[in-house]
Design an enzyme around this catalytic site. Structure first.
Site, short mmCIF file in Angstrom:
data_model
loop_
_atom_site.label_atom_id
_atom_site.label_comp_id
_atom_site.label_asym_id
_atom_site.label_seq_id
_atom_site.Cartn_x
_atom_site.Cartn_y
_atom_site.Cartn_z
N TYR A 245 0.80 -1.23 0.00
CA TYR A 245 0.00 0.00 0.00
C TYR A 245 0.84 1.28 0.00
O TYR A 245 0.28 2.37 -0.10
CB TYR A 245 -0.94 0.01 1.21
CG TYR A 245 -1.85 -1.19 1.25
CD1 TYR A 245 -2.84 -1.36 0.29
CD2 TYR A 245 -1.72 -2.17 2.23
CE1 TYR A 245 -3.68 -2.46 0.31
CE2 TYR A 245 -2.55 -3.27 2.26
CZ TYR A 245 -3.52 -3.42 1.30
OH TYR A 245 -4.35 -4.51 1.32
N ASN B 270 -12.74 4.42 -1.94
CA ASN B 270 -11.87 3.27 -1.76
C ASN B 270 -12.55 2.44 -0.68
O ASN B 270 -12.40 2.70 0.51
CB ASN B 270 -10.46 3.68 -1.32
CG ASN B 270 -9.54 2.48 -1.20
OD1 ASN B 270 -10.00 1.34 -1.09
ND2 ASN B 270 -8.24 2.73 -1.21
N ASP C 239 -25.85 -1.25 -2.63
CA ASP C 239 -27.24 -0.79 -2.63
C ASP C 239 -27.35 0.69 -2.28
O ASP C 239 -28.18 1.40 -2.84
CB ASP C 239 -28.08 -1.63 -1.67
CG ASP C 239 -28.32 -3.05 -2.18
OD1 ASP C 239 -28.04 -3.32 -3.37
OD2 ASP C 239 -28.79 -3.89 -1.38
N HIS D 197 -8.48 1.73 -5.70
CA HIS D 197 -7.69 0.80 -4.89
C HIS D 197 -6.22 1.14 -5.06
O HIS D 197 -5.75 1.37 -6.18
CB HIS D 197 -7.93 -0.65 -5.32
CG HIS D 197 -9.34 -1.08 -5.12
ND1 HIS D 197 -9.85 -1.38 -3.87
CD2 HIS D 197 -10.36 -1.20 -5.99
CE1 HIS D 197 -11.12 -1.69 -4.00
NE2 HIS D 197 -11.47 -1.59 -5.28
N LEU D 198 -5.50 1.17 -3.96
CA LEU D 198 -4.07 1.47 -4.00
C LEU D 198 -3.29 0.36 -4.69
O LEU D 198 -2.41 0.62 -5.50
CB LEU D 198 -3.55 1.66 -2.58
CG LEU D 198 -4.07 2.91 -1.86
CD1 LEU D 198 -3.93 2.76 -0.36
CD2 LEU D 198 -3.33 4.14 -2.35
N SER D 199 -3.62 -0.88 -4.36
CA SER D 199 -2.91 -2.02 -4.94
C SER D 199 -3.69 -2.56 -6.13
O SER D 199 -4.87 -2.25 -6.32
CB SER D 199 -2.73 -3.12 -3.89
OG SER D 199 -3.99 -3.69 -3.55
#
Length: 150
Positions: free
Chosen positions: A26, A77, A90, A103-105
């Protein structure tokens, strides 16, 4: 709403530990640093940026509900909730605010259970694997999209 775009940044569970939690995956940038940089970027774009990080699913859902009618775009995120939360899905469907999943990765290069997202098929787009830069790209993409629609 004013003429400025209102964008909500949401960060899910364990992202408060960025910079120290598994930095090989990360990175070493903290969430505070990411948000500060985004706030500066947003100010330069004449965007009002709000932020919330929570480890609790219901807190994120409540904030999504509160965004209805006063938010133009969401950057999220969802962290581990990506793979588990029909409730977040929902909520996002319910408020009908466009969003980008961040997403970081690169979740597709990780464990198989991380390959499925409950959000990606309803998102405007997904940015993953680009580290903290992904947040900057998401903000720019959101503003570009909003500018084209106005």
């Amino acid at each position: 709403m004013s003429d400025k775009f209102h964008i909500l940044l949401l960060n899910g569970p364990n992202l408060n530990l960025l910079g120290t939690r598994e930095p090989e995956k990360y990175g070493y940038t903290t969430l505070t640093e990411i948000v500060s940089q985004l706030e500066a970027q947003a100010q330069g774009m004449d965007v009002v940026l709000s932020h919330l990080q929570s480890n609790a699913e219901h807190v994120l859902i409540d904030r999504i509900h509160q965004a209805r009618g006063n938010t133009d775009f969401i950057l999220i995120n969802p962290a581990a909730f990506t793979h588990t939360s029909v409730a977040l899905r929902d909520a996002l469907l319910g408020v009908q605010i466009p969003f980008i999943e961040i997403h970081l990765s690169n979740v597709h290069a990780r464990e198989p259970f991380r390959h499925h997202s409950y959000l990606s098929d309803i998102a405007v787009g997904v940015i993953c694997g680009l580290g903290a830069d992904g947040y900057n790209f998401a903000l720019q993409a959101a503003v570009n999209r909003l500018s084209k629609s106005n």
